[in-house]
Enzyme design. Structure first.
Site, short mmCIF file in Angstrom:
data_model
loop_
_atom_site.label_atom_id
_atom_site.label_comp_id
_atom_site.label_asym_id
_atom_site.label_seq_id
_atom_site.Cartn_x
_atom_site.Cartn_y
_atom_site.Cartn_z
N ASN A 34 0.81 -1.23 0.00
CA ASN A 34 0.00 0.00 0.00
C ASN A 34 0.84 1.27 0.00
O ASN A 34 0.47 2.26 -0.63
CB ASN A 34 -1.00 -0.03 1.16
CG ASN A 34 -0.33 -0.08 2.50
OD1 ASN A 34 0.76 -0.61 2.65
ND2 ASN A 34 -0.97 0.47 3.50
N GLU A 90 3.43 -5.53 12.28
CA GLU A 90 2.51 -4.39 12.10
C GLU A 90 1.40 -4.88 11.19
O GLU A 90 1.63 -5.11 10.00
CB GLU A 90 3.25 -3.22 11.44
CG GLU A 90 4.38 -2.65 12.27
CD GLU A 90 3.91 -2.00 13.55
OE1 GLU A 90 2.74 -1.61 13.64
OE2 GLU A 90 4.73 -1.90 14.48
N CYS A 116 -3.32 1.48 6.32
CA CYS A 116 -3.75 0.73 7.51
C CYS A 116 -4.37 1.66 8.56
O CYS A 116 -5.08 1.21 9.45
CB CYS A 116 -2.57 -0.04 8.09
SG CYS A 116 -1.16 1.03 8.38
N GLU A 169 7.29 0.26 16.14
CA GLU A 169 8.32 0.81 15.27
C GLU A 169 8.49 2.28 15.63
O GLU A 169 7.79 2.80 16.49
CB GLU A 169 7.90 0.66 13.81
CG GLU A 169 7.76 -0.80 13.38
CD GLU A 169 7.45 -0.95 11.90
OE1 GLU A 169 6.66 -0.15 11.37
OE2 GLU A 169 8.00 -1.88 11.28
P1 NDP Z 1 -0.01 -9.38 3.04
O1 NDP Z 1 -0.02 -9.89 4.43
O2 NDP Z 1 -0.72 -10.13 2.00
O3 NDP Z 1 1.47 -9.23 2.51
C1 NDP Z 1 2.47 -8.47 3.19
C2 NDP Z 1 3.82 -8.99 2.78
O4 NDP Z 1 3.96 -10.33 3.24
C3 NDP Z 1 4.03 -9.04 1.27
O5 NDP Z 1 5.38 -8.75 0.98
C4 NDP Z 1 3.70 -10.48 0.97
O6 NDP Z 1 4.27 -10.93 -0.21
C5 NDP Z 1 4.30 -11.18 2.16
N1 NDP Z 1 3.77 -12.52 2.41
C6 NDP Z 1 2.61 -13.08 1.97
N2 NDP Z 1 2.49 -14.33 2.43
C7 NDP Z 1 3.59 -14.58 3.19
C8 NDP Z 1 4.04 -15.69 3.96
N3 NDP Z 1 3.34 -16.82 4.05
N4 NDP Z 1 5.21 -15.58 4.62
C9 NDP Z 1 5.93 -14.44 4.58
N5 NDP Z 1 5.56 -13.36 3.85
C10 NDP Z 1 4.40 -13.42 3.18
O7 NDP Z 1 -0.51 -7.88 3.14
P2 NDP Z 1 -0.77 -6.89 1.95
O8 NDP Z 1 0.46 -6.72 1.14
O9 NDP Z 1 -2.04 -7.31 1.30
O10 NDP Z 1 -0.97 -5.52 2.74
C11 NDP Z 1 -2.18 -5.10 3.26
C12 NDP Z 1 -2.23 -5.39 4.74
O11 NDP Z 1 -1.16 -4.75 5.41
C13 NDP Z 1 -3.48 -4.83 5.37
O12 NDP Z 1 -4.01 -5.78 6.26
C14 NDP Z 1 -2.97 -3.62 6.14
O13 NDP Z 1 -3.75 -3.25 7.23
C15 NDP Z 1 -1.64 -4.07 6.56
N6 NDP Z 1 -0.79 -2.93 6.86
C16 NDP Z 1 -0.46 -2.68 8.17
C17 NDP Z 1 0.27 -1.56 8.50
C18 NDP Z 1 0.66 -1.28 9.91
O14 NDP Z 1 1.56 -0.47 10.10
N7 NDP Z 1 0.07 -1.89 10.90
C19 NDP Z 1 0.71 -0.61 7.47
C20 NDP Z 1 0.33 -0.99 6.14
C21 NDP Z 1 -0.40 -2.12 5.86
P3 NDP Z 1 3.43 -10.91 -1.59
O15 NDP Z 1 2.92 -9.52 -1.77
O16 NDP Z 1 4.46 -11.26 -2.54
O17 NDP Z 1 2.33 -11.90 -1.39
#
Ligand code: NDP
Length: 480
Positions: A150, A248, A282, A461
């Protein structure tokens, strides 16, 4: 078509598999570059490179490490317009937003931690005439950083900057959905003279590359931002290996509006906290709670302002709402709008996919959407939609507002609009959230702790919290 490369041991190299997969431009719904389909072999290579770099990087004088990172920040600044355009194309976000927020923040993340490390102190505890303790805070080793799509470069640098500044070497994986600016960063690292192997960037699918990071025995620390389910999966692998974890995760944040608020300012900011980045932040306040006396006036003005938001080509100056990040994500958002309808929700604005003309005909656009008539227990108000969709709920008393706000599995952030000082302090104490904004939203001081409670995450963080996380504390006790 441009083939992105991994950045391992200071070099841009193809994945071990030799395979690539498609990278899409969300605003066109079309493939525009290719992403390395990396696997555990690439992670192994990155760990070997990081291990080789660690002895020198970890003991390099802080000032020298800081200078190298500052040089990297300078290169981001120098190329900011180009990187903002890349981010907009890769993610679908308005170019204006990338220029004003994402890329300046990526630069300042690096600048901030490059200088914070110079002021990072550890404690000393004197036991009068018996002994003196001092605490060493040493780099841990190899850090795994996994970031979401995002705010691609913004969140990627938010992790790698403190890890590197603290003297660790990093193996990082950007989201496969938005890898482009991390690839650009790898080229800038080479130009800035970041020593080989200090930062390694491996592209590919989360289930392959992300899991390989979670499982690798030599990666001792994992900093993850993403969905709650993915966080749970990573924790289930990393916790039995006693890795240090920062998670996070998702949110379902409340935006609580009392009838004594500064109405105009509240409306202006609420439009942003609802729909900025297509609601894919988020911290967006997707549950808007309005004190009953103000409900009608709020609804009228909020609807009016939302209707003015132009959904369009992200590269155009006039665009307020760009494309959502992927077709799958668009379908997820639309499916939640259907769920809202089936739960009895009334769509008062939006609710549909937007079809643009010309080159954006196949793009993934969703109307900013406002829903009312649902209580807090339904799926629409409990599950993270992560799109330009908000719900309105009326409330009568402060206690009721707090109960609704706290009534989810999440606890990332909350926004409160009121001019009552007593209420401000009371409500800030009672909200289950890691971050509470009063009469503002997304005002960020990088020194402050950042993170969520409950299912929104573990750890904090930001500022010295991040430097503490990326170092191992060792207490030395000397008898006098
Ligand atoms: P995901 O959990 O789908 O993916 C996050 C990262 O994890 C990506 O790089 C993804 O790779 C990777 N990933 C996916 N599956 C695995 C696995 N089994 N093991 C290790 N890594 C993995 O989240 P999104 O990218 O869809 O992001 C949106 C989410 O992030 C929302 O829920 C949002 O709220 C949260 N978020 C939280 C924030 C915070 O600060 N609390 C800030 C921003 C977002 P790939 O993309 O290649 O699948």
């Amino acid at each position: 078509m441009e083939k992105l490369q991994n950045y391992i041991g200071g070099k841009l190299i193809p994945p071990h598999s030799g395979e690539y997969f498609n990278n899409y431009e969300p605003a066109k719904g079309a493939v525009y570059s290719l992403i390395p389909d990396s696997d555990e072999n690439d992670i192994d290579a990155a760990v070997i490179a990081a291990k080789k770099a660690f002895p020198e990087w970890s003991v390099m004088p802080k000032q020298k490490r800081s200078n190298l990172l500052l040089k990297l920040a300078d290169f981001i600044l120098k190329n900011a317009d180009q990187i903002a355009k890349e981010e907009s194309i890769d993610n679908g976000k308005p170019l204006k937003l990338a220029k004003q927020v994402d890329i300046p923040r990526a630069e300042s993340n690096i600048r901030f931690f490059a200088t914070a490390i110079l002021h990072f102190e550890s404690e000393s505890h004197s036991m009068e005439n018996t002994a003196i303790n001092y605490t060493l805070r040493e780099p841990i080793g190899i850090v795994g950083a996994i970031s979401p799509w995002n705010l691609p470069l913004y969140l990627f640098t938010w992790k790698i900057a403190p890890a590197l500044a603290a003297g660790n070497c990093v193996v990082a994986k950007p989201s496969e959905i938005t890898p482009f600016t991390a690839y650009t960063l790898s080229k800038l690292c080479i130009e800035a003279g970041i020593p080989e192997g200090v930062l390694n960037i491996v592209h590919g699918h989360g289930k392959k590359v992300g899991e390989a990071i979670s499982k690798h025995p030599e990666i001792k620390v994992i900093s993850f931002t993403g969905g709650t389910e993915t966080g749970a999966r990573i924790a289930s692998i990393a916790a039995p290996m006693f890795k240090k974890l920062s998670l996070e995760l998702g949110g379902k944040n409340a935006n609580i509006i009392f009838d004594d608020c500064d109405f105009d300012e509240m409306i202006k900011v609420t439009i942003r906290s609802s729909f900025a980045n297509q609601g894919q932040i988020c911290l967006c306040g997707s549950r808007i709670l309005i004190q009953r006396g103000l409900y009608k006036k709020f609804k009228e003005e909020f609807v009016k302002q939302t209707r003015k938001l132009t959904v369009g080509n992200p590269l155009l100056e006039s665009t307020k709402i760009g494309a959502v990040v992927s077709e799958a994500h668009m379908n997820k958002i639309l499916s939640y709008i259907d769920i809202a309808k089936s739960e009895g929700g009334k769509i008062i604005v939006g609710g549909n996919r937007v079809y643009l003309n010309g080159e954006n005909m196949e793009g993934w656009f969703v109307e900013p959407t406002i829903i009312e008539g649902l209580d807090n227990t339904c799926r629409t108000n409990q599950e993270e939609i992560f799109g330009p969709v908000v719900t309105l709920q009326p409330f009568d008393t402060e206690e009721e507002a707090i109960a609704i706000a706290n009534g989810t599995q999440y606890g990332l952030s909350s926004t409160v609009w009121t001019n009552d000082v007593k209420r401000t302090h009371n409500i800030a104490q009672k909200l289950h959230a890691g971050i509470v904004w009063i009469n503002c939203w997304l005002v960020r001081d990088l020194r402050t702790p950042f993170g969520g409670t409950k299912n929104s995450g573990v750890g904090r963080e930001g500022g010295f919290e991040a430097l503490r996380f990326f170092t191992e504390a060792k207490n030395v006790c000397i008898q006098l």
